[in-house]
Design a protein around this motif. Structure first.
Motif, mmCIF file in Angstrom:
data_model
loop_
_atom_site.group_PDB
_atom_site.id
_atom_site.type_symbol
_atom_site.label_atom_id
_atom_site.label_comp_id
_atom_site.label_asym_id
_atom_site.label_seq_id
_atom_site.Cartn_x
_atom_site.Cartn_y
_atom_site.Cartn_z
ATOM 1 N N GLU A 43 -11.527 -15.996 1.609
ATOM 2 C CA GLU A 43 -11.247 -15.613 2.631
ATOM 3 C C GLU A 43 -9.729 -15.546 2.521
ATOM 4 O OE1 GLU A 43 -11.421 -17.595 7.224
ATOM 5 O OE2 GLU A 43 -12.469 -18.615 5.702
ATOM 6 N N ALA A 44 -8.895 -16.174 2.201
ATOM 7 C CA ALA A 44 -7.388 -16.053 2.399
ATOM 8 C C ALA A 44 -7.041 -14.850 1.780
ATOM 9 C CB ALA A 44 -6.654 -17.312 1.684
ATOM 10 N N VAL A 45 -7.430 -14.326 0.441
ATOM 11 C CA VAL A 45 -7.226 -13.115 -0.135
ATOM 12 C C VAL A 45 -7.655 -11.888 0.398
ATOM 13 C CG1 VAL A 45 -7.082 -11.454 -2.102
ATOM 14 C CG2 VAL A 45 -6.785 -13.995 -2.287
ATOM 15 N N SER A 46 -8.954 -12.129 1.270
ATOM 16 C CA SER A 46 -9.516 -10.964 2.079
ATOM 17 C C SER A 46 -8.813 -10.709 3.200
ATOM 18 C CB SER A 46 -10.974 -11.457 2.275
ATOM 19 O OG SER A 46 -11.603 -10.336 2.935
ATOM 20 N N GLN A 47 -8.248 -11.840 3.869
ATOM 21 C CA GLN A 47 -7.559 -11.824 5.025
ATOM 22 C C GLN A 47 -6.096 -10.938 4.834
ATOM 23 O OE1 GLN A 47 -8.508 -12.031 8.118
ATOM 24 N NE2 GLN A 47 -6.419 -11.107 8.671
ATOM 25 N N PHE A 48 -5.740 -11.474 3.782
ATOM 26 C CA PHE A 48 -4.276 -10.750 3.126
ATOM 27 C C PHE A 48 -4.506 -9.550 2.965
ATOM 28 C CE2 PHE A 48 -1.648 -9.410 -0.378
ATOM 29 C CZ PHE A 48 -0.368 -9.709 0.233
ATOM 30 N N ILE A 49 -5.564 -8.958 2.209
ATOM 31 C CA ILE A 49 -5.697 -7.555 2.259
ATOM 32 C C ILE A 49 -5.897 -6.853 3.334
ATOM 33 C CG2 ILE A 49 -7.089 -5.796 1.223
ATOM 34 C CD1 ILE A 49 -7.619 -7.670 -1.231
ATOM 35 N N ALA A 50 -6.710 -7.444 4.539
ATOM 36 C CA ALA A 50 -7.029 -6.378 5.533
ATOM 37 C C ALA A 50 -5.496 -6.686 6.387
ATOM 38 C CB ALA A 50 -7.854 -7.717 6.449
ATOM 39 N N THR A 51 -4.588 -7.721 6.396
ATOM 40 C CA THR A 51 -3.269 -7.468 6.994
ATOM 41 C C THR A 51 -2.484 -6.440 6.284
ATOM 42 O OG1 THR A 51 -3.826 -9.771 7.429
ATOM 43 C CG2 THR A 51 -1.461 -8.815 7.770
ATOM 44 N N TYR A 52 -2.520 -6.506 5.206
ATOM 45 C CA TYR A 52 -1.669 -5.441 4.180
ATOM 46 C C TYR A 52 -2.758 -4.511 3.425
ATOM 47 C CZ TYR A 52 1.968 -8.948 5.398
ATOM 48 O OH TYR A 52 2.896 -9.829 6.083
ATOM 49 N N PRO A 53 -3.050 -3.672 3.909
ATOM 50 C CA PRO A 53 -4.099 -2.827 3.199
ATOM 51 C C PRO A 53 -3.665 -1.994 2.088
ATOM 52 C CG PRO A 53 -3.611 -1.972 5.212
ATOM 53 C CD PRO A 53 -3.072 -3.192 5.314
ATOM 54 N N GLY A 54 -2.078 -1.945 1.934
ATOM 55 C CA GLY A 54 -1.357 -1.224 0.776
ATOM 56 C C GLY A 54 -0.545 -0.169 1.142
ATOM 57 N N HIS A 55 -0.295 0.344 2.632
ATOM 58 C CA HIS A 55 0.491 1.283 2.694
ATOM 59 C C HIS A 55 1.463 0.898 3.731
ATOM 60 C CE1 HIS A 55 -2.927 3.798 1.399
ATOM 61 N NE2 HIS A 55 -2.100 4.375 0.943
ATOM 62 N N ALA A 56 2.923 0.686 3.067
ATOM 63 C CA ALA A 56 3.976 0.292 4.325
ATOM 64 C C ALA A 56 4.377 1.343 5.231
ATOM 65 C CB ALA A 56 4.998 -0.138 3.371
ATOM 66 N N ALA A 57 4.769 0.755 6.160
ATOM 67 C CA ALA A 57 4.957 1.588 7.454
ATOM 68 C C ALA A 57 6.244 2.656 7.051
ATOM 69 C CB ALA A 57 5.374 1.101 8.570
ATOM 70 N N LEU A 58 6.186 3.754 7.296
ATOM 71 C CA LEU A 58 7.362 4.876 7.114
ATOM 72 C C LEU A 58 8.224 4.918 8.223
ATOM 73 C CD1 LEU A 58 5.580 7.498 5.000
ATOM 74 C CD2 LEU A 58 6.948 5.561 4.136
ATOM 75 N N PRO A 59 9.441 5.417 8.312
ATOM 76 C CA PRO A 59 10.230 5.776 9.482
ATOM 77 C C PRO A 59 9.616 7.193 10.198
ATOM 78 C CG PRO A 59 11.634 5.641 7.420
ATOM 79 C CD PRO A 59 10.306 5.327 7.121
ATOM 80 N N ALA A 60 9.806 6.798 11.725
ATOM 81 C CA ALA A 60 8.913 7.938 12.416
ATOM 82 C C ALA A 60 9.238 9.177 12.078
ATOM 83 C CB ALA A 60 9.189 7.550 14.167
ATOM 84 N N ASP A 61 10.522 9.603 11.495
ATOM 85 C CA ASP A 61 10.729 10.861 11.184
ATOM 86 C C ASP A 61 10.330 11.462 9.638
ATOM 87 O OD1 ASP A 61 12.652 9.276 10.330
ATOM 88 O OD2 ASP A 61 14.342 10.737 10.970
ATOM 89 N N THR A 62 9.447 10.591 9.102
ATOM 90 C CA THR A 62 9.265 11.065 7.986
ATOM 91 C C THR A 62 8.583 12.343 7.598
ATOM 92 O OG1 THR A 62 9.250 8.500 6.940
ATOM 93 C CG2 THR A 62 8.497 10.327 5.549
ATOM 94 N N PRO A 63 8.985 13.074 6.678
ATOM 95 C CA PRO A 63 8.299 14.403 6.781
ATOM 96 C C PRO A 63 6.904 14.193 6.111
ATOM 97 C CG PRO A 63 10.089 14.499 4.876
ATOM 98 C CD PRO A 63 10.202 13.338 6.028
#
Length: 312
Positions: free
Chosen positions: A44-64
């Protein structure tokens, strides 16, 4: 008198045993890692971790969004030069009797004091490729920062690390994360590109420069602070890193949506057509041809344009 039965030389058996044992051991280790990752994902812990952090970090709003055409060309030249640099570097490292030598004529725009040194044709080719690779890299970095593309491969928040860990677990479990490299690389890709562009590449340049004849010989303080032994100890492992990076990179490109990825990298579009594959195939033909043509017979005429070429 009957002849005694022949047996295979002991060294032959030993030569086969070691790589076979390494291969079997690697397969066992990989299998255990897959089982461990799949078990972790069932918790459950790792499953929740992956749900919280699916793998794509947020980029700045003006990223092309997307990959421009100049990046496609820079990518091709980068691969082209790295393949030939590795080939020529291996020749420089292991060739004991070079098939030719090169010496600069000390004419033209660039001149040095004293008599120019004679180097092997293999080393001349390696250094020439290095210079072209560095030039391509400088153009790439300038365009990277002037167009905002740097935001796609430079971490801008700490969340990239848990996202990257999530990607590692997903890859290891063979249930891979969803990919959308046209918009946002996954966090592990982002970190790998950052390390390659801003750490491994500069280190390759600095260690290669320290080992070259361009480094000032009469600079005792500088040479004591940065001894040539340190550069030699780092240069070859960095080359191994680039080879490993290229192998893993190509594997993931071909296994996570080949046509779409090749369109990103070679055709500057996000489609599923065959244009990118066509350019990729042409690039492979050019690189393979250059690999086989990089021989003294073809290198001597080119090297003679920059200096004098001799056989000994």
């Amino acid at each position: 008198m009957p002849s005694s039965p022949t047996t295979a030389p002991a060294w032959t058996k030993a030569a086969w045993f070691k790589p076979a044992a390494i291969a079997v051991g690697a397969i066992i280790v990989l299998g255990l890692l897959v089982l461990l990752a799949r078990w972790l994902r069932s918790t459950e812990a790792v499953s929740q971790f992956i749900a919280t952090y699916p793998g794509h970090a947020a980029l700045p709003a003006d990223t092309p969004t997307g990959l421009p055409l100049w990046l496609n060309w820079s990518h091709f030249f980068n691969v082209f030069f790295i393949v030939l640099i590795v080939r020529s570097g291996i020749q420089v490292r292991y060739t004991t009797r070079p098939q030719g030598y090169w010496k600069r004529n000390n004419k033209g725009l660039i001149k040095t004091k004293g008599q120019p040194k004679k180097i092997s044709l293999d080393l001349w080719f390696h250094l020439t490729l290095d210079a072209l690779w560095v030039l391509n890299g400088l153009i790439y970095v300038i365009l990277l920062f002037s167009t905002g593309q740097w935001k796609r491969i430079v971490p801008t928040g700490w969340d990239v690390f848990p996202h990257a860990l999530s990607v590692v677990i997903q890859y290891a479990s063979l249930d891979w994360p969803l990919e959308n490299g046209w918009v946002n690389y996954n966090a592990l890709q982002l970190l790998a590109y950052f390390v390659t562009v801003f750490i491994a590449a500069p280190l390759a340049v600095l260690t290669g420069l320290r080992m070259s004849g361009a480094w000032p010989a009469k600079a005792p303080r500088l040479n004591n602070a940065y001894p040539i032994e340190a550069a030699r100890a780092m240069h070859f492992p960095i080359a191994i890193y680039f080879v490993a990076f290229v192998v893993v990179h190509v594997f993931l490109v071909l296994t996570t949506g080949a046509l779409r990825n090749l369109n990103h990298m070679f055709a500057s579009n996000d489609g599923e057509g065959w244009l990118g594959f066509g350019f990729f195939a042409a690039a492979i033909v050019v690189i393979v041809a250059a690999w086989f043509l990089a021989r003294p017979l073809f290198l001597r005429p080119i090297a003679s344009l920059m200096g004098s070429v001799t056989r000994n």
